[in-house]
Enzyme design. Structure first.
Site, PDB file in Angstrom:
ATOM      1  N   ASN A   7       0.802 -24.086 -33.017  1.00  0.00           N
ATOM      2  CA  ASN A   7      -0.127 -22.974 -32.839  1.00  0.00           C
ATOM      3  C   ASN A   7       0.086 -21.995 -33.990  1.00  0.00           C
ATOM      4  O   ASN A   7       1.079 -21.278 -34.026  1.00  0.00           O
ATOM      5  CB  ASN A   7       0.183 -22.324 -31.481  1.00  0.00           C
ATOM      6  N   LYS A  14       3.974 -21.080 -33.932  1.00  0.00           N
ATOM      7  CA  LYS A  14       4.800 -21.475 -32.801  1.00  0.00           C
ATOM      8  C   LYS A  14       4.637 -22.978 -32.651  1.00  0.00           C
ATOM      9  O   LYS A  14       3.519 -23.498 -32.759  1.00  0.00           O
ATOM     10  CB  LYS A  14       4.327 -20.792 -31.521  1.00  0.00           C
ATOM     11  N   ARG A  83      -3.737 -26.199 -31.978  1.00  0.00           N
ATOM     12  CA  ARG A  83      -4.681 -25.260 -31.390  1.00  0.00           C
ATOM     13  C   ARG A  83      -5.619 -24.789 -32.495  1.00  0.00           C
ATOM     14  O   ARG A  83      -5.177 -24.325 -33.553  1.00  0.00           O
ATOM     15  CB  ARG A  83      -3.912 -24.073 -30.839  1.00  0.00           C
ATOM     16  N   HIS A 172     -10.153 -18.186 -25.529  1.00  0.00           N
ATOM     17  CA  HIS A 172      -9.086 -18.333 -24.533  1.00  0.00           C
ATOM     18  C   HIS A 172      -9.393 -19.474 -23.568  1.00  0.00           C
ATOM     19  O   HIS A 172      -8.888 -19.500 -22.441  1.00  0.00           O
ATOM     20  CB  HIS A 172      -8.885 -17.054 -23.684  1.00  0.00           C
ATOM     21  N   ARG A 233      -8.228  -4.242 -29.943  1.00  0.00           N
ATOM     22  CA  ARG A 233      -9.687  -4.458 -30.077  1.00  0.00           C
ATOM     23  C   ARG A 233     -10.442  -3.649 -29.033  1.00  0.00           C
ATOM     24  O   ARG A 233     -10.011  -3.536 -27.891  1.00  0.00           O
ATOM     25  CB  ARG A 233     -10.010  -5.954 -29.888  1.00  0.00           C
ATOM     26  N   MET A 276       1.305  -2.747 -23.556  1.00  0.00           N
ATOM     27  CA  MET A 276       1.016  -2.194 -22.233  1.00  0.00           C
ATOM     28  C   MET A 276       2.265  -1.643 -21.552  1.00  0.00           C
ATOM     29  O   MET A 276       2.193  -0.651 -20.823  1.00  0.00           O
ATOM     30  CB  MET A 276       0.350  -3.272 -21.361  1.00  0.00           C
ATOM     31  N   ARG A 277       3.424  -2.255 -21.828  1.00  0.00           N
ATOM     32  CA  ARG A 277       4.653  -1.753 -21.193  1.00  0.00           C
ATOM     33  C   ARG A 277       4.920  -0.301 -21.608  1.00  0.00           C
ATOM     34  O   ARG A 277       5.202   0.553 -20.761  1.00  0.00           O
ATOM     35  CB  ARG A 277       5.853  -2.618 -21.586  1.00  0.00           C
ATOM     36  N   GLY A 325      -1.386  -9.782 -17.045  1.00  0.00           N
ATOM     37  CA  GLY A 325      -1.798 -10.319 -15.753  1.00  0.00           C
ATOM     38  C   GLY A 325      -0.639 -10.920 -14.974  1.00  0.00           C
ATOM     39  O   GLY A 325      -0.568 -10.813 -13.745  1.00  0.00           O
ATOM     40  N   GLU A 381      -0.392 -22.444 -22.584  1.00  0.00           N
ATOM     41  CA  GLU A 381      -1.399 -23.107 -23.421  1.00  0.00           C
ATOM     42  C   GLU A 381      -0.835 -24.337 -24.115  1.00  0.00           C
ATOM     43  O   GLU A 381      -1.537 -25.332 -24.296  1.00  0.00           O
ATOM     44  CB  GLU A 381      -1.968 -22.093 -24.426  1.00  0.00           C
TER      45      GLU A 381
HETATM   46  P1  ADP Z   1      -0.598 -12.648 -26.662  1.00  0.00           P
HETATM   47  O1  ADP Z   1      -2.052 -12.432 -26.470  1.00  0.00           O
HETATM   48  O2  ADP Z   1      -0.058 -12.043 -27.912  1.00  0.00           O
HETATM   49  O3  ADP Z   1      -0.119 -14.029 -26.375  1.00  0.00           O
HETATM   50  P2  ADP Z   1       0.846 -11.946 -24.227  1.00  0.00           P
HETATM   51  O4  ADP Z   1       0.173 -12.841 -23.269  1.00  0.00           O
HETATM   52  O5  ADP Z   1       2.277 -12.179 -24.562  1.00  0.00           O
HETATM   53  O6  ADP Z   1       0.014 -11.709 -25.551  1.00  0.00           O
HETATM   54  O7  ADP Z   1       0.728 -10.468 -23.630  1.00  0.00           O
HETATM   55  C1  ADP Z   1       1.162  -9.358 -24.329  1.00  0.00           C
HETATM   56  C2  ADP Z   1       0.885  -8.125 -23.482  1.00  0.00           C
HETATM   57  O8  ADP Z   1       1.509  -8.272 -22.216  1.00  0.00           O
HETATM   58  C3  ADP Z   1       1.449  -6.866 -24.119  1.00  0.00           C
HETATM   59  O9  ADP Z   1       0.522  -5.821 -23.986  1.00  0.00           O
HETATM   60  C4  ADP Z   1       2.651  -6.580 -23.257  1.00  0.00           C
HETATM   61  O10 ADP Z   1       2.946  -5.221 -23.208  1.00  0.00           O
HETATM   62  C5  ADP Z   1       2.181  -7.053 -21.913  1.00  0.00           C
HETATM   63  N1  ADP Z   1       3.297  -7.225 -20.979  1.00  0.00           N
HETATM   64  C6  ADP Z   1       4.308  -8.109 -21.025  1.00  0.00           C
HETATM   65  N2  ADP Z   1       5.176  -7.893 -19.996  1.00  0.00           N
HETATM   66  C7  ADP Z   1       4.686  -6.843 -19.310  1.00  0.00           C
HETATM   67  C8  ADP Z   1       5.105  -6.106 -18.147  1.00  0.00           C
HETATM   68  N3  ADP Z   1       6.216  -6.437 -17.512  1.00  0.00           N
HETATM   69  N4  ADP Z   1       4.329  -5.100 -17.732  1.00  0.00           N
HETATM   70  C9  ADP Z   1       3.209  -4.771 -18.379  1.00  0.00           C
HETATM   71  N5  ADP Z   1       2.758  -5.396 -19.460  1.00  0.00           N
HETATM   72  C10 ADP Z   1       3.479  -6.422 -19.924  1.00  0.00           C
END
Ligand code: ADP
Length: 613
Positions: A7, A14, A83, A172, A233, A276-277, A325, A381
């Site tokens: 990927n 990765k 991918r 996606h 975005r 988001m964290r 999610g 994925e």
């Molecule tokens: P990518 O699209 O880069 O593959 P990921 O699926 O890894 O992204 O998701 C990244 C997002 O998930 C980031 O915004 C990150 O802050 C959020 N995230 C990961 N763990 C948590 C958590 N425990 N609580 C809230 N958001 C989280």
């Protein structure tokens, strides 16, 4: 079967060596900071720096051979999955990579200028390192190939849309398709019976309406910019804003691109970055901009869920996946709190306590009485790509005749206990072998019995040897109607709750209490065959048959594995007659998702209703 999944992202690569079935990784590799200073790659404890400015192709040429050297001896790479972000109109399913396919991927690069060229560089480098295995491209857009025209079209002049290829593609798709399937397995339902809304909430985010297994609406469009609020975005904005900015605020193409793709979304709203964290943490400490970012993010998603429920006329489950999610109970809570009108009731305790991971990839977070289920599902994925690659290579092997499955017609017959043989033929009687059958150690006996049913009789039913521990009579549906009994479709040996019948031999009659079955069509195979096909004992598969008057596919075929078997599919006389099969009929195993799902959830199969329990 181990598949190398590659990927290539904008500055990273990765790669996983992954078992196509279980998703287990034999090795994983990361390359970071490509195109900038101090790039490096890492795998399983190994770490190596690369020269500044190393690009994707160069990095793979250096790192892949080292990764391959590291693999244990019993891990052989059978195929490579790449991918590819954009498949355009041309690629609506995974495809084996050839020179021509490479060119076609290049040709659609205009639609994904940041991604497709990099994907292609990865493909070219990996094909050089591993020239002798099949390489397969798996497209993020392919799952959305089923979007109906009304969901695909922008309300722009059609001539322009045609000329400039302006339509909604969606992205996606690998993740949406994967989590939809996992959700269906968890709900013990066929994906083809469900209406799902899958919410992929990572750095990029999109939502998809999966109606009876097909993507019929999704929030991303021509590019991955439309739809939900994302890390950087904007998602949906009034297109008038772009005109306004160009006309009155000196924006041009590049600055608009940067604005919408890099400076907006959670980062733009919060002013605290795109993670988001961090945003949740700052919001909890009273940061108003972070609060607003969370509100806009959740509101936009809730709006889409309502819209997609309306588009499908209802929804059976809403699925949350990807970083946010899977991990953020707060965001799930915010999104779900006003979905009561859909019959979706969040179980706050479960939502808070749930952590999906490799051991528990799916969790129900709605209450037991919730009409619409709410699920958190871990996406994978790479696993989805490995499964697609193995299926495609398997089909290719089969089509190229590497291991065709001979098809044999199984006429009605009886397996008897020695005690029953003696009751029919006299004390101390031994069956006489007449001719060997294809399965090693099995033979047809000289002896036959008369079968007496409530309505009619059938004379001269062949007995098969050697004698067994239970009595069993295998007949066809037509025989059942003739005899006047109702026998279930069963695997051989599974005679509980089956009807009995009367057998008559020269020396006596035996009334069997049970043992009449209509044999479940099945394939005998050795463990080596099973490993080759990637199936297990008692899997249920589809088999495509050629060699009859017309080609056809038999669904619902039971796999039986034993070192004593020889590869062969058995169907009964009714089926053979209906299909008008010739003697040289050959089957091709179709590796269906249904099969994989049946295995994963260890389903017991109700042979009467033919439904998974
Ligand atoms: P990518 O699209 O880069 O593959 P990921 O699926 O890894 O992204 O998701 C990244 C997002 O998930 C980031 O915004 C990150 O802050 C959020 N995230 C990961 N763990 C948590 C958590 N425990 N609580 C809230 N958001 C989280």
């Amino acid at each position: 079967m181990h598949i190398l999944v590659i990927n290539c992202g904008s500055s990273s690569i990765k790669a996983d060596v992954i078992d196509h079935y279980s998703g287990h990784r034999a090795a994983s590799m990361d390359v970071e900071r490509l195109g900038s200073t101090n790039p490096l790659f890492r795998f399983n404890g190994h770490r190596e720096e690369l020269e500044d400015g190393t690009d994707h192709g160069e990095a793979l040429a250096i790192a892949l051979p080292k990764l391959l050297d590291y693999l244990p001896d019993d891990v052989t790479i059978r195929g490579v999955g790449h991918r590819v972000v954009h498949g355009g109109d041309r690629f609506t399913r995974p495809v084996r990579i050839t020179e021509e396919v490479e060119q076609a991927i290049e040709a659609v690069s205009d639609l994904a200028p940041l991604h497709n060229p990099i994907n292609l560089a990865g493909i070219r480098a990996a094909r050089k390192v591993l020239p002798d295995v099949g390489h397969v491209a798996v497209f993020d857009t392919a799952f959305h190939a089923t979007l109906p025209t009304r969901a695909r079209a922008y309300a722009l002049p059609q001539e322009l849309a045609d000329q400039a290829d302006l339509r909604r593609y969606g992205f996606h798709g690998i993740s949406h398709g994967y989590v939809a399937q996992r959700a269906a397995e968890f709900l013990r339902a066929d994906l083809r019976d469900l209406r799902l809304i899958t919410c992929h909430l990572g750095n990029g985010a999109s939502v998809c309406a999966v109606e009876y297994g097909r993507s019929i609406e999704t929030s991303m469009g021509l590019t991955p910019l439309e739809g939900l609020v994302m890390g950087t975005r904007s998602g949906d904005v009034d297109p008038g804003i772009l005109i306004h900015l160009m006309r009155n605020h000196d924006y041009d193409v590049d600055s608009l691109d940067r604005l919408l793709n890099q400076d907006s979304g959670l980062a733009g709203l919060s002013g605290r970055g795109n993670d988001m964290r961090d945003i949740l943490e700052q919001a909890a400490q009273g940061d108003d901009r972070c609060r607003l970012a969370i509100q806009v993010f959740s509101h936009r998603l809730r709006k889409y869920i309502g819209a997609y429920a309306a588009v499908m006329g209802g929804v059976d489950a809403v699925v949350f996946t990807a970083g946010i999610g899977e991990n953020s109970a707060i965001i799930r809570h915010r999104v779900a709190q006003r979905l009561d009108f859909l019959g979706a009731h969040l179980d706050e305790d479960k939502n808070r306590d749930t952590q999906v991971d490799d051991d528990q990839p799916v969790a129900m977070i709605s209450t037991p009485t919730s009409r619409t289920h709410l699920l958190a599902v871990r996406t994978d994925e790479s696993h989805a790509i490995a499964a697609d690659v193995s299926q495609l290579l398997l089909e290719h092997d089969q089509l190229s005749g590497e291991r065709p499955i001979p098809v044999a017609v199984s006429a009605r017959h009886a397996h008897l206990r020695q005690e029953t043989v003696e009751a029919l033929f006299g004390e101390g009687y031994e069956l006489t072998p007449r001719n060997d059958l294809s399965q090693p150690g099995q033979w047809a006996a000289e002896e036959t019995v008369r079968v007496i049913g409530p309505r009619n009789e059938i004379a001269s039913v062949r007995i098969l040897g050697p004698t067994r521990a239970i009595d069993q009579l295998e007949i066809s549906r037509t025989d059942e109607f003739h005899l006047g009994i109702d026998a279930p479709v069963r695997a051989s040996g599974d005679v509980d709750n089956t009807p009995g019948i009367i057998l008559e031999g020269p020396e006596g009659r035996v009334e069997l209490e049970k043992g009449v079955i209509c044999a479940w069509r099945h394939i005998h195979m050795t463990p080596d065959d099973a490993a080759h096909f990637g199936v297990d004992d008692r899997d249920v598969v589809e088999v495509a048959i050629s060699g009859g008057e017309r080609d056809l596919v038999f669904g619902d075929v039971l796999v039986r594995v034993s070192p004593n078997f020889k590869l062969e599919m058995h169907i009964d006389t009714d089926e053979a007659n209906a299909a008008n099969l010739g003697r040289d009929a050959r089957g091709t195993l179709v590796c269906t998702e249904g099969m994989a799902s049946l295995r994963r959830r260890k389903t017991t199969y109700d042979p009467i209703t033919q439904a998974a329990q």
